[in-house]
Scaffold this motif. Structure first.
Motif, PDB file in Angstrom:
ATOM      1  N   UNK A  44      32.889  25.453  12.449  1.00 50.92           N
ATOM      2  CA  UNK A  44      34.209  24.882  12.295  1.00 50.92           C
ATOM      3  C   UNK A  44      35.009  25.723  11.312  1.00 50.92           C
ATOM      4  N   UNK A  45      36.306  25.638  11.407  1.00 47.99           N
ATOM      5  CA  UNK A  45      37.165  26.334  10.452  1.00 47.99           C
ATOM      6  C   UNK A  45      37.851  25.353   9.514  1.00 47.99           C
ATOM      7  N   UNK A  46      37.687  24.070   9.735  1.00 48.17           N
ATOM      8  CA  UNK A  46      38.353  23.025   8.958  1.00 48.17           C
ATOM      9  C   UNK A  46      39.868  23.242   8.894  1.00 48.17           C
ATOM     10  N   UNK A  47      40.413  23.819   9.951  1.00 51.55           N
ATOM     11  CA  UNK A  47      41.858  24.039  10.022  1.00 51.55           C
ATOM     12  C   UNK A  47      42.321  25.377   9.476  1.00 51.55           C
ATOM     13  N   UNK A  48      41.430  26.166   8.909  1.00 48.31           N
ATOM     14  CA  UNK A  48      41.797  27.497   8.440  1.00 48.31           C
ATOM     15  C   UNK A  48      41.836  28.462   9.622  1.00 48.31           C
ATOM     16  N   UNK A  49      42.361  29.659   9.391  1.00 49.14           N
ATOM     17  CA  UNK A  49      42.501  30.634  10.469  1.00 49.14           C
ATOM     18  C   UNK A  49      41.167  31.032  11.086  1.00 49.14           C
ATOM     19  N   UNK A  50      40.142  31.180  10.269  1.00 47.68           N
ATOM     20  CA  UNK A  50      38.819  31.510  10.804  1.00 47.68           C
ATOM     21  C   UNK A  50      37.730  31.008   9.859  1.00 47.68           C
ATOM     22  N   UNK A  51      36.475  31.217  10.264  1.00 48.29           N
ATOM     23  CA  UNK A  51      35.327  30.730   9.509  1.00 48.29           C
ATOM     24  C   UNK A  51      35.286  31.345   8.113  1.00 48.29           C
ATOM     25  N   UNK A  52      35.600  32.633   8.009  1.00 48.24           N
ATOM     26  CA  UNK A  52      35.563  33.284   6.691  1.00 48.24           C
ATOM     27  C   UNK A  52      36.548  32.625   5.727  1.00 48.24           C
ATOM     28  N   UNK A  53      37.753  32.359   6.193  1.00 49.12           N
ATOM     29  CA  UNK A  53      38.747  31.711   5.325  1.00 49.12           C
ATOM     30  C   UNK A  53      38.241  30.356   4.828  1.00 49.12           C
ATOM     31  N   UNK A  54      37.652  29.583   5.729  1.00 45.78           N
ATOM     32  CA  UNK A  54      37.123  28.273   5.349  1.00 45.78           C
ATOM     33  C   UNK A  54      36.011  28.424   4.328  1.00 45.78           C
ATOM     34  N   UNK A  55      35.119  29.384   4.536  1.00 49.39           N
ATOM     35  CA  UNK A  55      33.999  29.582   3.613  1.00 49.39           C
ATOM     36  C   UNK A  55      34.480  30.000   2.229  1.00 49.39           C
ATOM     37  N   UNK A  56      35.543  30.788   2.171  1.00 49.65           N
ATOM     38  CA  UNK A  56      36.083  31.216   0.876  1.00 49.65           C
ATOM     39  C   UNK A  56      36.559  30.008   0.078  1.00 49.65           C
ATOM     40  N   UNK A  57      37.341  29.152   0.702  1.00 49.23           N
ATOM     41  CA  UNK A  57      37.898  27.996   0.002  1.00 49.23           C
ATOM     42  C   UNK A  57      36.777  27.049  -0.441  1.00 49.23           C
ATOM     43  N   UNK A  58      35.841  26.767   0.436  1.00 44.05           N
ATOM     44  CA  UNK A  58      34.743  25.863   0.075  1.00 44.05           C
ATOM     45  C   UNK A  58      33.859  26.506  -0.999  1.00 44.05           C
ATOM     46  N   UNK A  59      33.666  27.826  -0.928  1.00 41.72           N
ATOM     47  CA  UNK A  59      32.858  28.520  -1.938  1.00 41.72           C
ATOM     48  C   UNK A  59      33.512  28.465  -3.317  1.00 41.72           C
ATOM     49  N   UNK A  60      34.829  28.555  -3.365  1.00 41.66           N
ATOM     50  CA  UNK A  60      35.524  28.411  -4.652  1.00 41.66           C
ATOM     51  C   UNK A  60      35.269  27.010  -5.212  1.00 41.66           C
ATOM     52  N   UNK A  61      35.311  26.002  -4.362  1.00 38.10           N
ATOM     53  CA  UNK A  61      35.014  24.631  -4.809  1.00 38.10           C
ATOM     54  C   UNK A  61      33.580  24.536  -5.332  1.00 38.10           C
ATOM     55  N   UNK A  62      32.644  25.189  -4.663  1.00 39.33           N
ATOM     56  CA  UNK A  62      31.249  25.199  -5.123  1.00 39.33           C
ATOM     57  C   UNK A  62      31.164  25.856  -6.496  1.00 39.33           C
ATOM     58  N   UNK A  77      35.099  38.545  -3.891  1.00 39.54           N
ATOM     59  CA  UNK A  77      35.456  39.809  -3.236  1.00 39.54           C
ATOM     60  C   UNK A  77      36.610  39.585  -2.257  1.00 39.54           C
ATOM     61  N   UNK A  78      36.519  38.558  -1.439  1.00 41.36           N
ATOM     62  CA  UNK A  78      37.538  38.269  -0.431  1.00 41.36           C
ATOM     63  C   UNK A  78      38.896  38.034  -1.086  1.00 41.36           C
ATOM     64  N   UNK A  79      38.908  37.216  -2.125  1.00 42.93           N
ATOM     65  CA  UNK A  79      40.167  36.921  -2.799  1.00 42.93           C
ATOM     66  C   UNK A  79      40.776  38.181  -3.422  1.00 42.93           C
ATOM     67  N   UNK A  80      39.942  39.057  -3.941  1.00 41.24           N
ATOM     68  CA  UNK A  80      40.422  40.305  -4.514  1.00 41.24           C
ATOM     69  C   UNK A  80      40.989  41.229  -3.444  1.00 41.24           C
ATOM     70  N   UNK A  81      40.350  41.259  -2.294  1.00 44.69           N
ATOM     71  CA  UNK A  81      40.771  42.168  -1.205  1.00 44.69           C
ATOM     72  C   UNK A  81      41.944  41.621  -0.398  1.00 44.69           C
ATOM     73  N   UNK A  82      41.921  40.311  -0.098  1.00 40.90           N
ATOM     74  CA  UNK A  82      42.873  39.756   0.863  1.00 40.90           C
ATOM     75  C   UNK A  82      43.755  38.655   0.323  1.00 40.90           C
ATOM     76  N   UNK A  83      43.444  38.131  -0.843  1.00 42.48           N
ATOM     77  CA  UNK A  83      44.215  37.025  -1.378  1.00 42.48           C
ATOM     78  C   UNK A  83      43.725  35.685  -0.852  1.00 42.48           C
ATOM     79  N   UNK A  84      44.430  34.633  -1.249  1.00 42.45           N
ATOM     80  CA  UNK A  84      44.026  33.270  -0.867  1.00 42.45           C
ATOM     81  C   UNK A  84      44.231  33.070   0.632  1.00 42.45           C
TER      82      UNK A  84
END
Length: 191
Positions: A43-61, A182-189
């Protein structure tokens, strides 16, 4: 007459915990390597793709992990401030939430991307950062096993719980930094 002997605190529990954790980490790595990655059942939880969703949830973790350390220090009197009575419950609940979110992200990592080394089928060279992330992400779940055994055991030595908690926290921080950081540094939120 009741047996009031205090259980002897030896190395059996820590050794068993570290062996069980290593087995879990190894099995996850092996599964990730032999599994054919797919986006099916993700699932993407409404984000553009799986990676975007994982980034946001990982920040919460990551935020929850920092909260766990602060809560543990507070509960054990290391902050010089008396801990409120509700802190133990909040610590357990936030730890459970962090674990559930980590399982959610870990599932999506291993299912959608697998354990990649070298050159992928699409000709993509996996960077060292990615390999380190994958190895340590598997180790996180081994460290969860170690931490649960440390929390539940009455026969473990006093040093074992803080070491298990510190190990889990350290691994989580590095895993979050090698992925979401790494993702946030390379691509932003993500959007």
């Amino acid at each position: 007459m009741a047996d009031t002997a205090v259980p002897q605190k030896g190395m059996v529990v820590p050794l068993a915990a570290f062996v069980a954790g290593a087995v879990v980490a190894l099995l996850l790595g092996v599964f990730g390597k032999v599994h054919d990655p797919t986006l099916d059942a993700t699932t993407t939880l409404g984000f553009d793709d799986v990676r975007d969703m994982k980034v946001v949830v990982s920040v919460a973790i990551g935020v929850l992990a920092v909260g766990q350390v602060v809560g543990a220090l507070w509960m054990y009197g290391k902050l010089g401030i008396k801990a409120p009575s509700w802190l133990g419950t909040a610590h357990r609940l936030s730890g459970t939430l962090a674990l559930l979110l980590a399982v959610f992200v870990g599932y999506h990592c291993i299912w959608a991307f697998g354990f990649q080394t070298g050159t992928t089928a699409h000709g993509y060279e996996v960077p060292l950062r990615g390999v380190v992330h994958e190895v340590l992400a598997c180790a996180v779940f081994g460290a969860v096993v170690v931490k649960v055994m440390a929390v539940r055991s009455r026969r473990a030595p006093g040093w074992f719980l803080p070491v298990a908690g510190g190990l889990l926290f350290s691994l989580l921080v590095v895993v979050v930094l090698t992925s979401a950081g790494w993702y946030l540094d390379e691509k932003g939120w993500p959007s």
